[in-house]
Structure formats: structure tokens, C-alpha cells
Design a protein around this motif. Structure first.
Motif, mmCIF file in Angstrom:
data_model
loop_
_atom_site.group_PDB
_atom_site.id
_atom_site.type_symbol
_atom_site.label_atom_id
_atom_site.label_comp_id
_atom_site.label_asym_id
_atom_site.label_seq_id
_atom_site.Cartn_x
_atom_site.Cartn_y
_atom_site.Cartn_z
ATOM 1 N N ASN A 194 36.481 20.250 20.269
ATOM 2 C CA ASN A 194 37.224 20.121 19.020
ATOM 3 C C ASN A 194 37.405 18.676 18.599
ATOM 4 O O ASN A 194 37.580 18.378 17.418
ATOM 5 N N THR A 229 40.287 17.680 13.009
ATOM 6 C CA THR A 229 39.494 16.539 13.480
ATOM 7 C C THR A 229 38.569 16.044 12.380
ATOM 8 O O THR A 229 38.426 14.823 12.167
ATOM 9 N N ARG A 242 27.877 23.066 17.236
ATOM 10 C CA ARG A 242 29.206 22.610 17.649
ATOM 11 C C ARG A 242 30.267 23.647 17.333
ATOM 12 O O ARG A 242 31.281 23.745 18.033
ATOM 13 N N THR A 283 38.510 26.796 15.266
ATOM 14 C CA THR A 283 37.598 26.150 14.320
ATOM 15 C C THR A 283 38.238 25.861 12.972
ATOM 16 O O THR A 283 38.167 24.728 12.477
ATOM 17 N N SER A 316 32.486 25.240 20.220
ATOM 18 C CA SER A 316 33.933 25.121 20.125
ATOM 19 C C SER A 316 34.632 26.469 20.252
ATOM 20 O O SER A 316 35.503 26.658 21.091
ATOM 21 N N VAL A 347 33.111 17.801 17.274
ATOM 22 C CA VAL A 347 33.160 17.728 15.815
ATOM 23 C C VAL A 347 32.691 16.359 15.336
ATOM 24 O O VAL A 347 31.934 16.244 14.366
ATOM 25 N N CYS A 362 39.398 22.225 14.587
ATOM 26 C CA CYS A 362 38.174 21.487 14.245
ATOM 27 C C CYS A 362 38.274 20.880 12.847
ATOM 28 O O CYS A 362 37.811 19.754 12.607
ATOM 29 N N MET A 402 30.420 24.877 10.258
ATOM 30 C CA MET A 402 31.399 25.280 11.279
ATOM 31 C C MET A 402 32.317 26.365 10.727
ATOM 32 O O MET A 402 32.647 27.335 11.423
#
Length: 499
Positions: free
Chosen positions: A76, A314, A266, A307, A270, A80, A311, A95
Motif C-alpha cells: 500500500n 498513498t 500492484r 485499495t 495489495s 503504489v 492505496c 487499481m
């Protein structure tokens, strides 16, 4: 060696997995009648109402936190940043796509884990893909293969990935020797994993919500401070995802391809939807209401939080910081640290270091349990379990001093192989899951608290263990009571296709 691994990974991801992952997400979404949307708010209600347990049982909330402990980790924060660095801001959009579609496969695999769990005879359960592969399909050899892959992936490789990110973040900021950091992680890990599943879930249900909330609060603060820039950032994400900012066709195709590949890779790393990892935690729960679909619905919250919430937080920090426009070559966790530090000041990198330590460490603990459950599937041996625990501790230490690039490369390959097997299996077994979902739908529409009666499902009654999903009033419950029999049909593989 790295070139060979890279070539195999490329074949799996670019020619097989990417299409299977997106296709399965669409297929399950449509077949379940958009279960992730229909039960979105209901899922949160189930999560908030599942804190209490009785006896030695593990609650849905504890199982969810254990799953999140594995999901919410350095992927995460570091993953990311890597996706954005390589694939551009458009990777964030993909994502999101993976997360929304992934909630449906997550429902399917975690419901299967509940159906085919094994009773530990002490009030707890264990299970996962290896268990439903053997019991539902009768393919123990494939279950063993999956277990071996999961042991390598989570018990060893992913633990090395998380330990590596923790070491990189702490050593770069605090100037500590990675060897010292690795030893510290290894010692603390051993103090928890040698005490068993209850020690793991109690640790997860305290640490994971606290750190996730703290990280989210910081991200919201960043967004508020830079609120006037958010429309431009959102526009940049969509422009980059579809190549709208590129001047030529070749550049557009390449940029979209990079954004899509990095976002999907990713995103899956994640939230792990469809990979077959989450079911190992979901199988431990005794869900309320007493129905296997309950935990399947709860599991969708894990994908969303991982996510769509963390995520995205981030990504917002990285994109609002302007670090990508400065021409620096920072990547991974160092990029995330520099991004937050550039916005909030000197304490930003410190906070990321703390977050990485906690997120990475909880992932190590949860990943260990995933491996344990699959080791017990292969062979229930106290000596083998002791050897596995020792190996995990050693690999955690070794991962702290390993190469970042090689660790991520091996993780991509192992994750791809696992997901490939599990996605094919859950497609084959989706028929029973959809019947179970209809049973849950029918009872909720009738205003009843869903209660699973295995006697309504011939195939499931024959293939799930005799000491799970046993209702105390089964003998007094008329078949089909409270359920529209037009929605629920017995599944018999002799005359029906499992899918």
C-alpha cells in the motif's frame, strides 16, 4: 537468474493472468448480480456487528483484521509508489478497477473457504483454496501444489518483501544497520507466531484498525491542505489511464499499457482478491449470521479498505507532493516518504517509517498463518510446523538485507502462479457459491436472519465435512423452510455443471 524469472513472470502476467483476472471479475460481478454493490452497506453492518465471540471462536471481525493484516502492508505504501513511478498516475485508475471487480472474486473464494473449512476440534477452524480444491474437486495433488506455492509466496517471499521494505524505510531514515533491524523483526515475529492463531488475531484486531485509521487521517489532512489541487490530480489520473495527454498513437499505446499493467499488478498484490490468500483467514471465522455467505460478504470490505481507501491515500500523497515532476529517481517507500515530507515537513518521513514498520510487521504475522494453514493441509506434523516457524523467522531476517528489485520480481512470479490456479478453481466452483448466495438473498428478502441448512444442497452436503455447518435444529427444520425453493436448487455434479 533474474532474467529467467522476469521472462516467466511476463508470460504469466501479460498473456494469461491479466485477462483471467479481469474476466473473472466481470464474470462473477454479473453472475452474482453485482454482489459488491447490492451488499456494500450490508457488509459494513456485518463487520461492525461481529466483534463478539463465544468460547474459543474467532469472529468475522477478527478474521477480517487478519486478512487486512496481510493485505494492508508495504504494498500500500511502497507498491503504489512503484506503480505510479513506472506506470504513471493512470496506474491508480486501474487499481480502482481491480478493486471494484475484485470484490466479487473475493466473495466467491471466501464463501468457498467457509463452506469447505476444517474443524480443529477446539472451537476454531482452518481452510483455504487447498481445502476446497481437495474436497470439492477431489484433486488433492492440486491442493498440495497450491499449498506449496502459498508457502513459498507468503511464508517466505512476501515476508521477505515486507521485511525488506521495513528495513529500507527504517535504515534510510534512522541510519540503522539493516542487520540490526532484521534481527529485531525476527525476534518479535517469533514471540507472536509461536503462540498460535489466537495470538495472531488479537494482535491484528488491535494494530490494523489503529494504523489504518491513523494513516487515513494523515492522508485526509494532506488532501484538505491541497484541496485546490485535487481536481487537477483526479484529471491527471484519468488522462494518464487512457493516454489522453500523449501526442502520438505509439506513445498513447505504451503509456496506457504501462499504466494498466502496473495498476493491475500492484492492485492485486495489495488487495490479493482472487489470489487465494484471503480465504485462509476467512475460513477461521464463525460468522454471524450463521451462513457461509456472511463471511464472503464481509471479505469484500477488506478489498475496499485496502485499495479504494489506503492505496488511494498513498496515491494522493504522492501525486499532490509534486515529487514526480522534480526529476528525482526516488522509488518505492523512499518516494512515499519524500512525498509526505515535502507536504507536511520533517515529521512526514518519520510517520511513514512507523507506518511501514507496523503495516509490514502485521503482514509478516498474517502471512505466517497463511503458510501454517497450508502446511497443516500437506501434513499435520508438530516437527514440520516447528521447522516452518524457524524458516519464517530466518527468511524475515534474510529479507531485511536482500535486493529490493529481486525480491519484488520473485513476488510477482509467485503471486501470478497462485492466482492462476485459484482463479481457474473458483470459476469451476462458482455454481455452488451462487446457489448459496441465492439462499442468503432469499432469506434476507423474507426478513429472516440467514441460517445455512446444508440439507438443502445435495452436492455441498456430500462434499463438505460432516462436523461443520451443523445446525442444532437440523432434524426439526423442514427442508426449504423460509426459503423460496425456486431460487435454491440442489447441486449434483452428476447432472449439473459446477460452474
Amino acid at each position: 537468474m533474474s532474467t529467467f524469472v522476469s521472462e516467466i513472470t511476463t508470460v504469466i502476467w501479460e498473456y494469461l493472468l491479466i485477462y483471467l483476472l479481469l474476466g473473472a471479475g466481470v464474470y462473477f460481478t454479473v453472475r452474482s448480480r453485482f454482489v459488491q454493490l447490492r451488499y456494500f452497506f450490508h457488509a459494513w453492518k456485518l463487520v461492525l456487528g461481529s466483534r463478539k465471540t463465544s468460547g474459543n471462536e474467532i469472529s468475522s471481525f477478527q478474521a477480517l483484521c487478519t486478512s487486512l493484516a496481510a493485505h494492508v502492508g508495504t504494498g500500500n505504501l511502497a507498491g503504489v509508489a512503484i506503480a505510479i513511478f513506472i506506470g504513471g498516475p493512470g496506474a491508480v485508475f486501474w487499481m480502482w478497477v481491480v478493486a471494484m471487480l475484485g470484490m466479487a472474486p473475493s466473495f466467491v473464494e471466501n464463501t468457498l473457504a467457509q463452506l469447505y473449512k476444517t474443524n480443529n476440534k477446539d472451537g476454531t477452524f482452518r481452510g483455504g483454496p487447498a481445502y476446497y480444491i481437495e474436497k470439492a474437486l477431489g484433486l488433492r495433488w492440486l491442493g498440495i501444489l497450491f499449498s506449496v506455492l502459498l508457502l513459498v509466496t507468503f511464508g517466505f517471499v512476501f515476508n521477505a518483501v515486507h521485511a525488506n521494505s521495513v528495513s529500507q524505510a527504517v535504515s534510510a531514515h534512522m541510519e540503522l544497520d539493516p542487520v540490526i533491524i532484521g534481527l529485531a523483526i525476527a525476534v518479535i515475529t517469533s514471540l507472536i507466531i509461536f503462540r498460535g492463531i489466537h495470538s495472531i488475531v488479537r494482535f491484528a484486531e488491535v494494530v490494523v484498525p489503529f494504523m489504518a485509521l491513523a494513516y487515513l487521517v494523515i492522508a485526509i489532512g494532506v488532501v484538505v491542505v491541497r484541496l485546490d489541487e485535487m481536481p487537477a490530480v483526479i484529471a491527471l489520473v484519468f488522462d494518464s489511464a487512457f493516454g489522453l495527454h500523449s501526442a502520438t498513437g505509439g506513445v498513447i499505446g505504451y503509456s496506457v499499457y504501462q499504466a494498466m499493467m502496473q495498476g493491475i499488478r500492484r492492485g492485486l498484490f495489495s488487495n490479493e482478491a482472487g489470489m487465494g490468500s484471503g480465504p485462509n483467514a476467512a475460513a477461521t471465522a464463525t460468522p454471524i449470521p450463521h451462513h457461509p455467505a456472511t463471511q464472503g460478504i464481509v471479505s469484500m470490505v477488506s478489498v475496499f479498505i485496502d485499495t479504494m481507501v489506503i492505496c488511494t491515500a498513498t496515491a494522493a500523497i504522492v501525486l499532490l507532493s509534486g515529487q514526480l515532476e522534480t526529476g528525482n529517481t526516488l522509488n518505492g517507500i523512499q518516494l512515499t516518504q519524500a512525498a509526505l515530507g515535502g507536504i507536511v515537513g520533517g515529521w512526514g518521513p518519520w510517520f511513514i517509517s512507523v507506518a511501514v514498520v507496523f503495516f509490514g510487521f502485521t503482514s509478516v504475522i498474517a502471512n505466517y498463518y497463511y503458510g501454517e494453514s497450508n502446511l497443516l493441509f500437506i501434513r499435520n506434523s508438530p516437527r514440520l510446523l516447528l521447522a516452518y516457524r524457524a524458516a519464517v523467522v530466518f527468511l524475515v531476517f534474510l529479507g531485511s538485507i536482500a535486493s529490493l528489485e529481486l525480491v519484488w520480481l520473485v513476488a510477482d512470479l509467485a503471486m501470478g502462479l497462485m492466482a492462476l490456479i485459484n482463479l481457474v478453481v473458483i470459476v469451476l466452483l462458482s455454481g455452488p457459491v451462487m446457489q448459496v448466495l441465492r439462499d442468503y438473498d432469499s432469506q434476507t428478502r423474507s426478513g429472516l436472519t440467514p441460517e445455512f441448512n446444508r440439507n438443502r444442497f445435495t452436492f455441498l452436503d456430500r462434499t463438505i465435512d460432516s462436523d461443520v455447518w451443523v445446525n442444532s435444529d437440523d432434524s426439526d427444520c423442514p427442508e426449504g423452510a423460509g426459503v423460496d425453493r425456486g431460487d435454491v436448487q440442489d447441486l449434483n455434479p452428476a447432472d449439473q455443471d459446477l460452474s
